[in-house]
Design a protein around this motif. Structure first.
Motif, PDB file in Angstrom:
ATOM      1  N   LEU A 108       0.801  -1.220   0.000  1.00 54.52           N
ATOM      2  CA  LEU A 108       0.000   0.000   0.000  1.00 54.52           C
ATOM      3  C   LEU A 108       0.839   1.278   0.000  1.00 54.52           C
ATOM      4  O   LEU A 108       0.343   2.342   0.350  1.00 54.52           O
ATOM      5  N   PHE A 109       2.108   1.179  -0.417  1.00 56.51           N
ATOM      6  CA  PHE A 109       2.962   2.371  -0.444  1.00 56.51           C
ATOM      7  C   PHE A 109       2.348   3.448  -1.328  1.00 56.51           C
ATOM      8  O   PHE A 109       1.957   3.208  -2.464  1.00 56.51           O
ATOM      9  N   PHE A 110       2.255   4.666  -0.787  1.00 58.96           N
ATOM     10  CA  PHE A 110       1.796   5.842  -1.520  1.00 58.96           C
ATOM     11  C   PHE A 110       2.417   7.054  -0.854  1.00 58.96           C
ATOM     12  O   PHE A 110       2.383   7.178   0.376  1.00 58.96           O
ATOM     13  N   GLU A 111       2.988   7.935  -1.676  1.00 57.49           N
ATOM     14  CA  GLU A 111       3.640   9.129  -1.138  1.00 57.49           C
ATOM     15  C   GLU A 111       3.573  10.224  -2.188  1.00 57.49           C
ATOM     16  O   GLU A 111       3.853   9.990  -3.359  1.00 57.49           O
ATOM     17  N   TYR A 112       3.195  11.426  -1.779  1.00 55.31           N
ATOM     18  CA  TYR A 112       3.206  12.561  -2.705  1.00 55.31           C
ATOM     19  C   TYR A 112       4.628  13.065  -2.875  1.00 55.31           C
ATOM     20  O   TYR A 112       5.425  13.021  -1.931  1.00 55.31           O
ATOM     21  N   MET A 113       4.943  13.584  -4.043  1.00 57.43           N
ATOM     22  CA  MET A 113       6.201  14.274  -4.249  1.00 57.43           C
ATOM     23  C   MET A 113       5.991  15.686  -3.702  1.00 57.43           C
ATOM     24  O   MET A 113       4.998  16.338  -4.022  1.00 57.43           O
ATOM     25  N   THR A 114       6.904  16.132  -2.848  1.00 57.11           N
ATOM     26  CA  THR A 114       6.769  17.451  -2.244  1.00 57.11           C
ATOM     27  C   THR A 114       7.999  18.308  -2.529  1.00 57.11           C
ATOM     28  O   THR A 114       9.073  17.779  -2.826  1.00 57.11           O
ATOM     29  N   ASP A 115       7.805  19.622  -2.407  1.00 54.36           N
ATOM     30  CA  ASP A 115       8.927  20.540  -2.598  1.00 54.36           C
ATOM     31  C   ASP A 115       9.663  20.727  -1.269  1.00 54.36           C
ATOM     32  O   ASP A 115       9.362  20.041  -0.281  1.00 54.36           O
ATOM     33  N   ASN A 116      10.598  21.666  -1.224  1.00 56.81           N
ATOM     34  CA  ASN A 116      11.402  21.895  -0.011  1.00 56.81           C
ATOM     35  C   ASN A 116      10.590  22.415   1.171  1.00 56.81           C
ATOM     36  O   ASN A 116      11.079  22.437   2.293  1.00 56.81           O
ATOM     37  N   HIS A 117       9.352  22.854   0.924  1.00 56.64           N
ATOM     38  CA  HIS A 117       8.484  23.356   1.980  1.00 56.64           C
ATOM     39  C   HIS A 117       7.354  22.369   2.291  1.00 56.64           C
ATOM     40  O   HIS A 117       6.340  22.733   2.869  1.00 56.64           O
ATOM     41  N   ASP A 118       7.535  21.112   1.872  1.00 54.10           N
ATOM     42  CA  ASP A 118       6.562  20.035   2.078  1.00 54.10           C
ATOM     43  C   ASP A 118       5.212  20.292   1.419  1.00 54.10           C
ATOM     44  O   ASP A 118       4.184  19.779   1.861  1.00 54.10           O
ATOM     45  N   ARG A 119       5.195  21.067   0.347  1.00 55.56           N
ATOM     46  CA  ARG A 119       3.972  21.279  -0.421  1.00 55.56           C
ATOM     47  C   ARG A 119       3.913  20.239  -1.530  1.00 55.56           C
ATOM     48  O   ARG A 119       4.929  19.948  -2.185  1.00 55.56           O
ATOM     49  N   ILE A 120       2.739  19.689  -1.748  1.00 59.78           N
ATOM     50  CA  ILE A 120       2.551  18.689  -2.802  1.00 59.78           C
ATOM     51  C   ILE A 120       2.806  19.337  -4.149  1.00 59.78           C
ATOM     52  O   ILE A 120       2.280  20.407  -4.454  1.00 59.78           O
ATOM     53  N   MET A 121       3.621  18.688  -4.969  1.00 63.05           N
ATOM     54  CA  MET A 121       3.944  19.223  -6.293  1.00 63.05           C
ATOM     55  C   MET A 121       2.820  18.885  -7.271  1.00 63.05           C
ATOM     56  O   MET A 121       2.308  17.769  -7.276  1.00 63.05           O
ATOM     57  N   ILE A 122       2.460  19.858  -8.083  1.00 56.85           N
ATOM     58  CA  ILE A 122       1.392  19.725  -9.069  1.00 56.85           C
ATOM     59  C   ILE A 122       2.004  19.813 -10.459  1.00 56.85           C
ATOM     60  O   ILE A 122       2.796  20.715 -10.741  1.00 56.85           O
ATOM     61  N   TYR A 123       1.655  18.875 -11.321  1.00 59.19           N
ATOM     62  CA  TYR A 123       2.156  18.849 -12.698  1.00 59.19           C
ATOM     63  C   TYR A 123       1.306  19.779 -13.559  1.00 59.19           C
ATOM     64  O   TYR A 123       0.080  19.729 -13.518  1.00 59.19           O
ATOM     65  N   SER A 124       1.953  20.625 -14.361  1.00 62.13           N
ATOM     66  CA  SER A 124       1.217  21.580 -15.188  1.00 62.13           C
ATOM     67  C   SER A 124       1.482  21.435 -16.685  1.00 62.13           C
ATOM     68  O   SER A 124       0.996  22.229 -17.472  1.00 62.13           O
TER      69      SER A 124
END
Length: 137
Positions: A108-124
């Motif tokens: 069940l591994f799941f992890e968001y990719m985050t930036d240096n401020h622990d904000r979830i990265m959004i693909y644009s």
């Protein structure tokens, strides 16, 4: 995020760790391999995936796209511990968020990719299969 694929695996190749259809980690049911619909808006048209015959959940993709050497390891305690980088669809809690999940559906591994401020990265960027494969999704 440099998108370096594993040296031994082409993104469109069948998943190297899936010698047979995986079992569903949610209910233990059998899975079946199918192609994504041609109308898939997430850049996955015709991409092979496994879904559970019992609970009808998505289990994993059947290729190596998004399985990168730089990805975190999953929780699987047997075999290869690869995760897959992906982009969440429009109905997800965080649409177009970048995440990692177990590449074989074995845990069940799941992890968001985050930036240096622990904000979830959004693909644009664009979501064509060719473009996504080129950049490591």
């Amino acid at each position: 995020m440099n998108g370096q694929a594993l040296a031994f695996a082409a993104p469109w190749a069948e998943h190297i760790a899936l010698r047979k259809a995986p079992r569903c980690v949610h209910c233990g049911g059998r899975t079946q391999k199918e192609p994504c619909q041609s109308s898939n808006k997430n850049g996955n048209a015709y991409r092979p995936y496994y879904s559970c015959s019992s609970c009808e959940r998505f289990v994993c993709f059947g290729d190596m796209r998004g399985v990168l050497a730089e990805n975190p390891t999953c929780y699987c305690d047997h075999g290869m511990q690869f995760s897959r980088r992906g982009i969440a669809g429009g109905r997800a809690r965080f649409p177009r968020s970048i995440f990692y999940q177990c590449a074989t559906g074995g845990c069940l591994f799941f992890e968001y990719m985050t930036d240096n401020h622990d904000r979830i990265m959004i693909y644009s960027g664009p979501v064509t299969p060719r473009h996504l494969t080129f950049i490591g999704f």
